[in-house]
Design a protein around this motif. Sequence first.
Motif, PDB file in Angstrom:
ATOM      1  N   ASN A   1       0.808  -1.231   0.000  1.00 20.52           N
ATOM      2  CA  ASN A   1       0.000   0.000   0.000  1.00 20.52           C
ATOM      3  C   ASN A   1       0.839   1.278   0.000  1.00 20.52           C
ATOM      4  O   ASN A   1       0.285   2.366  -0.191  1.00 20.52           O
ATOM      5  CB  ASN A   1      -1.003   0.043   1.160  1.00 20.52           C
ATOM      6  CG  ASN A   1      -2.092  -1.002   1.011  1.00 20.52           C
ATOM      7  OD1 ASN A   1      -2.496  -1.343  -0.110  1.00 20.52           O
ATOM      8  ND2 ASN A   1      -2.555  -1.548   2.130  1.00 20.52           N
TER       9      ASN A   1
ATOM     10  N   ARG B   1       3.312   4.070  -1.603  1.00 22.07           N
ATOM     11  CA  ARG B   1       3.321   4.603  -2.967  1.00 22.07           C
ATOM     12  C   ARG B   1       4.644   5.287  -3.299  1.00 22.07           C
ATOM     13  O   ARG B   1       5.341   5.783  -2.418  1.00 22.07           O
ATOM     14  CB  ARG B   1       2.172   5.606  -3.149  1.00 22.07           C
ATOM     15  CG  ARG B   1       0.793   4.993  -2.955  1.00 22.07           C
ATOM     16  CD  ARG B   1      -0.294   6.013  -3.232  1.00 22.07           C
ATOM     17  NE  ARG B   1      -1.632   5.453  -3.058  1.00 22.07           N
ATOM     18  CZ  ARG B   1      -2.753   6.081  -3.385  1.00 22.07           C
ATOM     19  NH1 ARG B   1      -2.699   7.307  -3.904  1.00 22.07           N
ATOM     20  NH2 ARG B   1      -3.925   5.493  -3.195  1.00 22.07           N
TER      21      ARG B   1
ATOM     22  N   GLN C   1       1.696   7.235 -10.351  1.00 20.16           N
ATOM     23  CA  GLN C   1       1.805   6.834  -8.955  1.00 20.16           C
ATOM     24  C   GLN C   1       1.686   5.325  -8.898  1.00 20.16           C
ATOM     25  O   GLN C   1       0.746   4.742  -9.451  1.00 20.16           O
ATOM     26  CB  GLN C   1       0.721   7.493  -8.104  1.00 20.16           C
ATOM     27  CG  GLN C   1       1.109   8.869  -7.619  1.00 20.16           C
ATOM     28  CD  GLN C   1       0.417   9.241  -6.311  1.00 20.16           C
ATOM     29  OE1 GLN C   1      -0.135   8.394  -5.617  1.00 20.16           O
ATOM     30  NE2 GLN C   1       0.452  10.518  -5.985  1.00 20.16           N
TER      31      GLN C   1
ATOM     32  N   GLN D   1       1.378   2.037  -6.518  1.00 19.71           N
ATOM     33  CA  GLN D   1       1.031   1.555  -5.177  1.00 19.71           C
ATOM     34  C   GLN D   1       1.382   0.078  -5.082  1.00 19.71           C
ATOM     35  O   GLN D   1       0.976  -0.724  -5.934  1.00 19.71           O
ATOM     36  CB  GLN D   1      -0.453   1.751  -4.892  1.00 19.71           C
ATOM     37  CG  GLN D   1      -0.853   1.344  -3.477  1.00 19.71           C
ATOM     38  CD  GLN D   1      -2.304   1.664  -3.174  1.00 19.71           C
ATOM     39  OE1 GLN D   1      -3.134   1.724  -4.077  1.00 19.71           O
ATOM     40  NE2 GLN D   1      -2.617   1.897  -1.910  1.00 19.71           N
TER      41      GLN D   1
ATOM     42  N   VAL E   1       3.236  -3.612  -8.475  1.00 19.25           N
ATOM     43  CA  VAL E   1       2.580  -2.345  -8.156  1.00 19.25           C
ATOM     44  C   VAL E   1       1.406  -2.117  -9.100  1.00 19.25           C
ATOM     45  O   VAL E   1       1.367  -2.625 -10.227  1.00 19.25           O
ATOM     46  CB  VAL E   1       3.563  -1.159  -8.279  1.00 19.25           C
ATOM     47  CG1 VAL E   1       4.713  -1.314  -7.302  1.00 19.25           C
ATOM     48  CG2 VAL E   1       4.079  -1.003  -9.705  1.00 19.25           C
TER      49      VAL E   1
END
Length: 251
Positions: free
Chosen positions: A35, A37, A49, A51, A62
């Motif tokens: 979780n 980033r 982005q 995560q 990710v």
Amino acid sequence: MQQIFWPDSLRGQTHLTLAGNEFQHLIKVLRLKINDRFWIVDHEKQTYQAQIQSVGRQDFTVQLVPQLRIHSELPNSVKIACALSKKDKVEWITQKATELGVTEIIFFKSHYAVKKWDSAQVSKKVTRLQQIALHAAQQSWRLQVPQVRYAASLAQVLATAAADYRLVAYEEAAKNNEQAQLAQICQQMQPQQSLLAFFGPEGGFTVEEINQMRQNGCIVCGLGPRILRAETAPLYFLSAVSYQTELSKDF
């Protein structure tokens, strides 16, 4: 938030698996977890982005979310060609010039250069400097990593480094209080035009080198009334270009 560069296009991808250096740096060293980033910039300068979804023994996955970010590149391509200096100065120039937005850094052999690179050393030294540029670009949220290269002579730089404008910072111009050329060129440059600036070593350029650059389209300029060190001059120059092309614009 951390940032890394990805060598391929990520357009249309929603997930990505990373391993190797990225796994070592982000998971092992920085201890990012599920979780968490970080930013990824692909070779098209698109920002995502990322995560973290899962972490394995040697890789992690990710989820990618395209997200626009403020443009962090100079409006013009700005290159610097610096005569060789001592090791710590060369590394300092590479790191700080990258943070200030340089597009390309060329180190070259000149008459008064204190330091010389043997041909057998060049590849190793350039690789080391390229890594410094990569890390500085990540830290400063650049959208590209400047290229670092070496030229065996001033003539080689003049023959291979193309630019719309060429400048050479010369201490005699500073002594004569020359102040106009750099500002004028920054005001004249149109978006996407390029600028190349030459900087001498600790001992400066010879008169013959200055004449050689003049014959190849270089405009002699001063960088204020003070005589700057070899590692200070290119950073002053890049800061001045940033101010003239970015910060002094009317909004």
